[in-house]
Design a protein around this motif. Sequence first.
Motif, PDB file in Angstrom:
ATOM      1  N   VAL A  39      -0.253   5.657   7.403  1.00 42.24           N
ATOM      2  CA  VAL A  39      -1.005   5.418   6.161  1.00 42.24           C
ATOM      3  C   VAL A  39      -0.697   4.017   5.635  1.00 42.24           C
ATOM      4  O   VAL A  39      -1.611   3.274   5.248  1.00 42.24           O
ATOM      5  CB  VAL A  39      -0.678   6.495   5.098  1.00 42.24           C
ATOM      6  CG1 VAL A  39      -1.182   6.106   3.725  1.00 42.24           C
ATOM      7  CG2 VAL A  39      -1.256   7.839   5.527  1.00 42.24           C
ATOM      8  N   LEU A  40       0.572   3.656   5.615  1.00 41.50           N
ATOM      9  CA  LEU A  40       0.964   2.318   5.165  1.00 41.50           C
ATOM     10  C   LEU A  40       0.377   1.237   6.070  1.00 41.50           C
ATOM     11  O   LEU A  40      -0.156   0.228   5.586  1.00 41.50           O
ATOM     12  CB  LEU A  40       2.494   2.209   5.134  1.00 41.50           C
ATOM     13  CG  LEU A  40       3.076   0.950   4.528  1.00 41.50           C
ATOM     14  CD1 LEU A  40       2.743   0.884   3.041  1.00 41.50           C
ATOM     15  CD2 LEU A  40       4.571   0.926   4.719  1.00 41.50           C
ATOM     16  N   LEU A  41       0.419   1.454   7.368  1.00 42.77           N
ATOM     17  CA  LEU A  41      -0.133   0.492   8.319  1.00 42.77           C
ATOM     18  C   LEU A  41      -1.644   0.343   8.145  1.00 42.77           C
ATOM     19  O   LEU A  41      -2.174  -0.772   8.139  1.00 42.77           O
ATOM     20  CB  LEU A  41       0.194   0.922   9.748  1.00 42.77           C
ATOM     21  CG  LEU A  41      -0.348   0.037  10.868  1.00 42.77           C
ATOM     22  CD1 LEU A  41       0.266  -1.357  10.774  1.00 42.77           C
ATOM     23  CD2 LEU A  41      -0.066   0.673  12.209  1.00 42.77           C
ATOM     24  N   ALA A  42      -2.348   1.456   7.976  1.00 43.91           N
ATOM     25  CA  ALA A  42      -3.804   1.412   7.810  1.00 43.91           C
ATOM     26  C   ALA A  42      -4.194   0.686   6.530  1.00 43.91           C
ATOM     27  O   ALA A  42      -5.111  -0.148   6.537  1.00 43.91           O
ATOM     28  CB  ALA A  42      -4.374   2.825   7.811  1.00 43.91           C
ATOM     29  N   SER A  43      -3.492   0.973   5.430  1.00 35.75           N
ATOM     30  CA  SER A  43      -3.826   0.295   4.175  1.00 35.75           C
ATOM     31  C   SER A  43      -3.511  -1.198   4.268  1.00 35.75           C
ATOM     32  O   SER A  43      -4.282  -2.035   3.780  1.00 35.75           O
ATOM     33  CB  SER A  43      -3.084   0.934   2.997  1.00 35.75           C
ATOM     34  OG  SER A  43      -1.686   0.742   3.112  1.00 35.75           O
ATOM     35  N   HIS A  44      -2.416  -1.553   4.895  1.00 41.36           N
ATOM     36  CA  HIS A  44      -2.046  -2.959   5.060  1.00 41.36           C
ATOM     37  C   HIS A  44      -3.087  -3.697   5.903  1.00 41.36           C
ATOM     38  O   HIS A  44      -3.505  -4.807   5.562  1.00 41.36           O
ATOM     39  CB  HIS A  44      -0.671  -3.061   5.728  1.00 41.36           C
ATOM     40  CG  HIS A  44      -0.237  -4.451   6.006  1.00 41.36           C
ATOM     41  ND1 HIS A  44       0.327  -5.253   5.043  1.00 41.36           N
ATOM     42  CD2 HIS A  44      -0.307  -5.190   7.130  1.00 41.36           C
ATOM     43  CE1 HIS A  44       0.591  -6.438   5.580  1.00 41.36           C
ATOM     44  NE2 HIS A  44       0.210  -6.430   6.845  1.00 41.36           N
ATOM     45  N   THR A  45      -3.518  -3.070   6.985  1.00 41.59           N
ATOM     46  CA  THR A  45      -4.508  -3.681   7.871  1.00 41.59           C
ATOM     47  C   THR A  45      -5.846  -3.864   7.157  1.00 41.59           C
ATOM     48  O   THR A  45      -6.474  -4.934   7.246  1.00 41.59           O
ATOM     49  CB  THR A  45      -4.690  -2.829   9.133  1.00 41.59           C
ATOM     50  OG1 THR A  45      -3.409  -2.693   9.775  1.00 41.59           O
ATOM     51  CG2 THR A  45      -5.676  -3.448  10.092  1.00 41.59           C
ATOM     52  N   ALA A  46      -6.288  -2.841   6.431  1.00 40.73           N
ATOM     53  CA  ALA A  46      -7.565  -2.924   5.714  1.00 40.73           C
ATOM     54  C   ALA A  46      -7.523  -3.997   4.630  1.00 40.73           C
ATOM     55  O   ALA A  46      -8.480  -4.782   4.474  1.00 40.73           O
ATOM     56  CB  ALA A  46      -7.906  -1.568   5.106  1.00 40.73           C
ATOM     57  N   LEU A  47      -6.441  -4.060   3.875  1.00 39.61           N
ATOM     58  CA  LEU A  47      -6.332  -5.068   2.812  1.00 39.61           C
ATOM     59  C   LEU A  47      -6.238  -6.480   3.386  1.00 39.61           C
ATOM     60  O   LEU A  47      -6.822  -7.418   2.835  1.00 39.61           O
ATOM     61  CB  LEU A  47      -5.130  -4.769   1.917  1.00 39.61           C
ATOM     62  CG  LEU A  47      -5.295  -3.548   1.015  1.00 39.61           C
ATOM     63  CD1 LEU A  47      -3.978  -3.223   0.324  1.00 39.61           C
ATOM     64  CD2 LEU A  47      -6.395  -3.770  -0.007  1.00 39.61           C
TER      65      LEU A  47
END
Length: 85
Positions: A39-47
């Motif tokens: 979840v942290l990786l996905a949000s970081h990548t999207a942002l």
Amino acid sequence: MLAAFAVSGLFLVSYLTRVLLTGTHRFPGEGWLRIGYLVLLASHTALAAACLPLILGALNFGLRGDFGRHRRIARWTCPRGSTCP
């Protein structure tokens, strides 16, 4: 700001080079730890992907001397109170 942009670009190039040379790496954790990490990786990548056009726009307007438009974009790219320089 130009130095920060250059260092960020250098980091991106070095990271992509590492991925090309060694491939992707699987997170070794399991269960909730793995879910939290993803979840942290996905949000970081999207942002990070969403910020790229804002960063390039702010840089372009700043270099062209259009400081009004530069300020409007820069407020969204790096809001006050964040860890931006």
